[in-house]
Design an enzyme around this catalytic site. Structure first.
Site, PDB file in Angstrom:
ATOM      1  CG  ASP A 107      -7.372  28.744   2.806  1.00  0.00           C
ATOM      2  OD1 ASP A 107      -8.374  27.939   1.857  1.00  0.00           O
ATOM      3  OD2 ASP A 107      -7.479  29.259   3.734  1.00  0.00           O
TER       4      ASP A 107
ATOM      5  CG  MET B 244      -5.647  17.835   6.253  1.00  0.00           C
ATOM      6  SD  MET B 244      -5.199  19.055   7.559  1.00  0.00           S
ATOM      7  CE  MET B 244      -6.378  18.848   8.735  1.00  0.00           C
TER       8      MET B 244
ATOM      9  CE  LYS C 143      -1.748  27.845   6.108  1.00  0.00           C
ATOM     10  NZ  LYS C 143      -3.263  28.030   6.100  1.00  0.00           N
TER      11      LYS C 143
HETATM   12  N1  SAH Z   1     -12.111  23.498   7.690  1.00  0.00           N
HETATM   13  C1  SAH Z   1     -12.391  22.252   6.637  1.00  0.00           C
HETATM   14  C2  SAH Z   1     -10.888  21.500   6.552  1.00  0.00           C
HETATM   15  C3  SAH Z   1      -9.729  22.160   6.421  1.00  0.00           C
HETATM   16  S1  SAH Z   1      -8.474  20.956   6.567  1.00  0.00           S
HETATM   17  C4  SAH Z   1     -13.698  21.684   6.416  1.00  0.00           C
HETATM   18  O1  SAH Z   1     -14.336  21.914   7.675  1.00  0.00           O
HETATM   19  O2  SAH Z   1     -14.008  21.104   5.660  1.00  0.00           O
HETATM   20  C5  SAH Z   1      -8.423  20.280   4.788  1.00  0.00           C
HETATM   21  C6  SAH Z   1      -8.776  18.873   4.594  1.00  0.00           C
HETATM   22  O3  SAH Z   1     -10.100  19.016   4.385  1.00  0.00           O
HETATM   23  C7  SAH Z   1      -8.356  18.398   3.322  1.00  0.00           C
HETATM   24  O4  SAH Z   1      -7.045  17.853   3.568  1.00  0.00           O
HETATM   25  C8  SAH Z   1      -9.337  17.461   3.153  1.00  0.00           C
HETATM   26  O5  SAH Z   1      -9.014  16.052   4.147  1.00  0.00           O
HETATM   27  C9  SAH Z   1     -10.490  18.120   3.649  1.00  0.00           C
HETATM   28  N2  SAH Z   1     -11.454  18.461   2.533  1.00  0.00           N
HETATM   29  C10 SAH Z   1     -11.615  19.711   2.335  1.00  0.00           C
HETATM   30  N3  SAH Z   1     -12.541  19.695   1.333  1.00  0.00           N
HETATM   31  C11 SAH Z   1     -12.531  18.591   0.468  1.00  0.00           C
HETATM   32  C12 SAH Z   1     -13.350  18.129  -0.396  1.00  0.00           C
HETATM   33  N4  SAH Z   1     -14.021  19.014  -1.258  1.00  0.00           N
HETATM   34  N5  SAH Z   1     -13.162  17.072  -0.686  1.00  0.00           N
HETATM   35  C13 SAH Z   1     -12.482  16.207  -0.012  1.00  0.00           C
HETATM   36  N6  SAH Z   1     -11.739  16.499   1.207  1.00  0.00           N
HETATM   37  C14 SAH Z   1     -11.810  17.726   1.576  1.00  0.00           C
END
Ligand code: SAH
Length: 475
Positions: free
Chosen positions: A251, A386, A273
């Protein structure tokens, strides 16, 4: 080839080390790993050797090296700083045809010691023929990264079943085919993911059954955390499964650089998404995983960060479980850990923060029902995933529940990537400051006193366009 690589069996064989310093100690340790009976000759012993002597793990001849001492040994190493002694050891060992190595003096060696990658019983030895030990060490560290730690267990398992399989498949060609498919496929994957008992059951079934089709590949699913963006943060296991997959579902959070590292001929399906624009609904992703695995494919479900942290990993494995499809989940560096490290904000700190909460600022139905009073307690760090859209409300709620309006807060954009940006402010000002900037998703919010440490540590230079916070920490 100036040297013939061979592996010497030294179990219970007498080996002599001349010298009692730290270099000698390293050689003694290697010889002991090969189960040799080691004698050290030296007037004095450094601490670790003295300890081995106390424990009766080595034999010590206290005093200077004497002529002919090498005689009853199978192998001799000299590690003294006395050129005359080294020369004498070499000449006498040669005279008695005993393999001899004088440390760091290739001219006085009948054998040389390679760099070693130890996955016993698998052992890799790397030599540059004495021309560059540093290069040998570099090659070694690359191989260390390439060869899973569990190859040793895989080899041990192969050894255990070797004779039974030999009886089962008398034809050499059949036997070779069997081992190839076992070690490249199912058996190996089971061992590498820690399911040794299952691997044994598969081998056992192959022995009991009348054909080798037992190893026929069934489809399976790998739910793999790809980390927050920087490909260097992938785990070895993630990389290995990325190389093994027939089809990959990924994704938006998985960076292009990482997708490019998936096996070249694997089919790649984007199921990302955009916010409130679900490209592929979650239930369809779940169904697709099941269908592809049932077709016999090795399906890689690559997810940003960690699959079990706001990653719907739990929902995706539920269907797999019900359908009896084999799967494995590989953790990844979650955004909070990645962003915090690259921005120079420790998530906990003995002085400022004794706990950290990861919360989502976005619920399925668009509302919040976070435990505000819990999140407003002092001495903690709150990380919001998020949280961009809801930032204003979240800040208000926390202030209403008693958090100081000047509590430090940071927003990290595209953490760990080349586009990382860190915006710091206070709980009451962050929202407007962020609004004024052109912020690009994904973003993460960190609230707590620990945010002030970013300044002190100067890990991140906001004027640096790349924004990756490594160099300054060292300089
Ligand atoms: N499974 C992922 C999270 C998915 S939810 C994890 O463990 O990181 C998606 C959210 O993760 C985004 O909206 C943001 O808040 C955060 N996120 C993921 N990658 C990021 C990045 N490189 N920099 C900042 N926020 C990030």
């Amino acid at each position: 080839m100036d040297y013939l690589p061979i592996f010497l069996r030294l179990t219970d064989e007498p080996a002599l080390v001349v010298g009692g310093g730290s270099v000698a100690a390293r050689k003694v340790s290697l010889l002991q790993q090969a189960n040799a009976r080691v004698t050290v000759v030296s007037p004095e012993l450094e601490d670790s050797l003295a300890q081995l002597k106390t424990n009766n793990e080595i034999n010590h001849i206290q005093g200077q090296y004497q002529d002919d001492m090498v005689r009853q040994y199978r192998l001799v190493i000299a590690a003294t700083d006395d050129a005359k002694v080294n020369q004498a050891v070499y000449e006498q060992a040669k005279a008695f045809n005993i393999p001899v190595n004088v440390v760091d003096q290739p001219a006085l060696c009948s054998f040389i010691m390679p760099s070693i990658v130890d996955r016993s019983p698998v052992v890799l030895a790397i030599s540059t023929g004495g021309s560059s030990p540093v290069l040998a060490r570099m090659i070694r560290s690359r191989l260390e990264a390439l060869i899973p730690a569990s190859y040793g267990r895989l080899a041990a398992l192969a050894q255990k079943y070797r004779s039974a399989i030999k009886v089962k498949f008398e034809n050499v060609e059949h036997r070779r085919k069997f081992w190839e498919s076992a070690l490249e496929g199912k058996v190996s994957e089971l061992v590498l993911s820690g399911r040794d008992k299952e691997a044994e059951r598969v081998l056992q079934a192959a022995i009991n059954n009348s054909d080798e089709t037992i190893l026929d590949e069934k489809g399976e699913v790998y739910l793999v955390g790809a980390g927050p963006g920087d490909p260097d943060l992938l785990t070895f296991r993630a990389l290995r499964l990325m190389q093994r997959a027939d089809v990959v579902l990924y994704d938006r959070l998985v960076s292009d650089e990482i997708v490019a590292m998936v096996r070249r001929d694997a089919e790649k399906i984007y199921v990302g998404k955009e916010k409130s624009n679900h490209a592929v609904p979650q239930r369809d992703i779940n169904k697709l995983l099941v269908r592809l695995a049932q077709e016999g494919k090795r399906v890689l479900r690559l997810k940003g960060g960690d699959p079990f942290i706001f990653g719907r990993g739990g929902e995706e494995i539920k269907d797999l479980f019900h359908e009896g499809i084999s799967f494995q989940v590989v953790p990844g560096v979650t955004a909070a850990a990645g962003c915090a490290a690259y921005a120079g904000i420790p998530l906990t700190h003995r002085e400022f923060s004794q706990s950290v909460s990861f919360v989502t600022g976005h619920l399925k139905d668009g509302t919040f029902n976070l435990n505000w009073s819990l999140l407003s307690q002092p001495n903690q760090t709150v990380v919001i995933y998020m949280g961009l859209t809801g930032l204003e409300i979240i800040s208000q709620k926390l202030i209403e529940h008693g958090v100081s309006h000047d509590m430090p807060a940071a927003l990290i954009q595209q953490g760990t990537t080349r586009n990382q940006r860190v915006i710091t402010a206070t709980l009451s000002t962050l929202h407007n400051k962020v609004k004024a900037e052109d912020v690009v998703a994904p973003t993460l919010v960190i609230i707590g006193e620990v945010v002030t440490l970013q300044d002190q540590l100067k890990w991140f230079d906001p004027d640096e366009s790349s924004g990756i916070a490594i160099g300054n920490a060292l300089g």
